[in-house]
Scaffold this motif. Structure first.
Motif, mmCIF file in Angstrom:
data_model
loop_
_atom_site.group_PDB
_atom_site.id
_atom_site.type_symbol
_atom_site.label_atom_id
_atom_site.label_comp_id
_atom_site.label_asym_id
_atom_site.label_seq_id
_atom_site.Cartn_x
_atom_site.Cartn_y
_atom_site.Cartn_z
ATOM 1 N N VAL A 183 -4.732 2.295 -4.882
ATOM 2 C CA VAL A 183 -4.488 2.611 -3.468
ATOM 3 C C VAL A 183 -5.693 2.189 -2.633
ATOM 4 N N GLY A 184 -6.896 2.481 -3.150
ATOM 5 C CA GLY A 184 -8.107 2.074 -2.438
ATOM 6 C C GLY A 184 -8.192 0.564 -2.283
ATOM 7 N N ARG A 185 -7.830 -0.144 -3.335
ATOM 8 C CA ARG A 185 -7.838 -1.612 -3.261
ATOM 9 C C ARG A 185 -6.732 -2.111 -2.341
ATOM 10 N N ARG B 181 3.177 5.953 -2.909
ATOM 11 C CA ARG B 181 4.328 6.708 -3.429
ATOM 12 C C ARG B 181 4.231 6.841 -4.947
ATOM 13 N N LEU B 182 3.786 5.794 -5.622
ATOM 14 C CA LEU B 182 3.624 5.834 -7.069
ATOM 15 C C LEU B 182 2.584 6.885 -7.458
ATOM 16 N N GLU B 183 1.486 6.924 -6.744
ATOM 17 C CA GLU B 183 0.456 7.932 -7.020
ATOM 18 C C GLU B 183 1.029 9.340 -6.868
ATOM 19 N N LYS B 184 1.792 9.552 -5.807
ATOM 20 C CA LYS B 184 2.397 10.873 -5.581
ATOM 21 C C LYS B 184 3.351 11.239 -6.722
ATOM 22 N N ARG B 185 4.134 10.259 -7.193
ATOM 23 C CA ARG B 185 5.050 10.531 -8.306
ATOM 24 C C ARG B 185 4.297 10.956 -9.559
ATOM 25 N N LYS C 2 0.836 -1.197 0.000
ATOM 26 C CA LYS C 2 0.000 0.000 0.000
ATOM 27 C C LYS C 2 0.878 1.255 0.000
ATOM 28 N N ARG C 3 1.902 1.275 0.840
ATOM 29 C CA ARG C 3 2.791 2.451 0.887
ATOM 30 C C ARG C 3 3.492 2.658 -0.450
ATOM 31 N N ALA C 4 3.909 1.583 -1.090
ATOM 32 C CA ALA C 4 4.579 1.693 -2.393
ATOM 33 C C ALA C 4 3.632 2.260 -3.447
#
Length: 131
Positions: free
Chosen positions: A87-89, A37-41, A32-34
């Motif tokens: 992320v939700g999943r 981070r991908l979403e933020k990138r 989930k954290r990874a």
């Protein structure tokens, strides 16, 4: 296998199940954290592309170049939105993994505790061998 051996094998199996259930929850949280981070990138890339497009428009750079940066912005935002769904999943996965760990502990933890704390003398191997 002697009853002591079976008890030890049972203990190892129960301990392994409990450890794996806990590890699964940890891995789900890491996943989930990874993904977050991908979403933020993707959002960062989109913001950068939008800034470049806006700056180039103000500097009267040619339309195809500013449009290309705007397209990168649009695609990056779309990817960020897609990743937000993941992320939700991943959040659901983490919650399910935590529930699995708790259910496993509740169901099988008592066996581990019983194996650790029993005061019953184990039968001799020769007594329990098949005849």
């Amino acid at each position: 296998m002697s009853s002591v051996g079976k008890a030890v094998a049972s203990f190892v199996t129960v301990a392994a199940i409990l450890a794996r259930a806990t590890a699964y929850g940890v891995r789900a949280a890491m996943t989930k954290r990874a993904v977050e981070r991908l979403e933020k990138r993707y959002h960062d890339r989109a913001d950068s592309a939008k800034y470049m497009s806006d700056a180039m428009t103000k500097l009267t750079v040619d339309v195809p170049t500013t449009s290309a940066y705007m397209e990168v912005f649009t695609l990056s935002e779309a990817m960020a939105t897609d990743v937000a769904g993941i992320v939700g999943r991943a959040d659901s996965l983490q919650a399910n993994a935590q529930g699995l760990s708790q259910a496993t502990e509740a169901e099988h933890g008592r066996m581990r505790d019983a194996n650790r704390t029993h005061s019953v003398q184990m039968a001799q191997a020769s007594f329990i061998q098949p005849r």
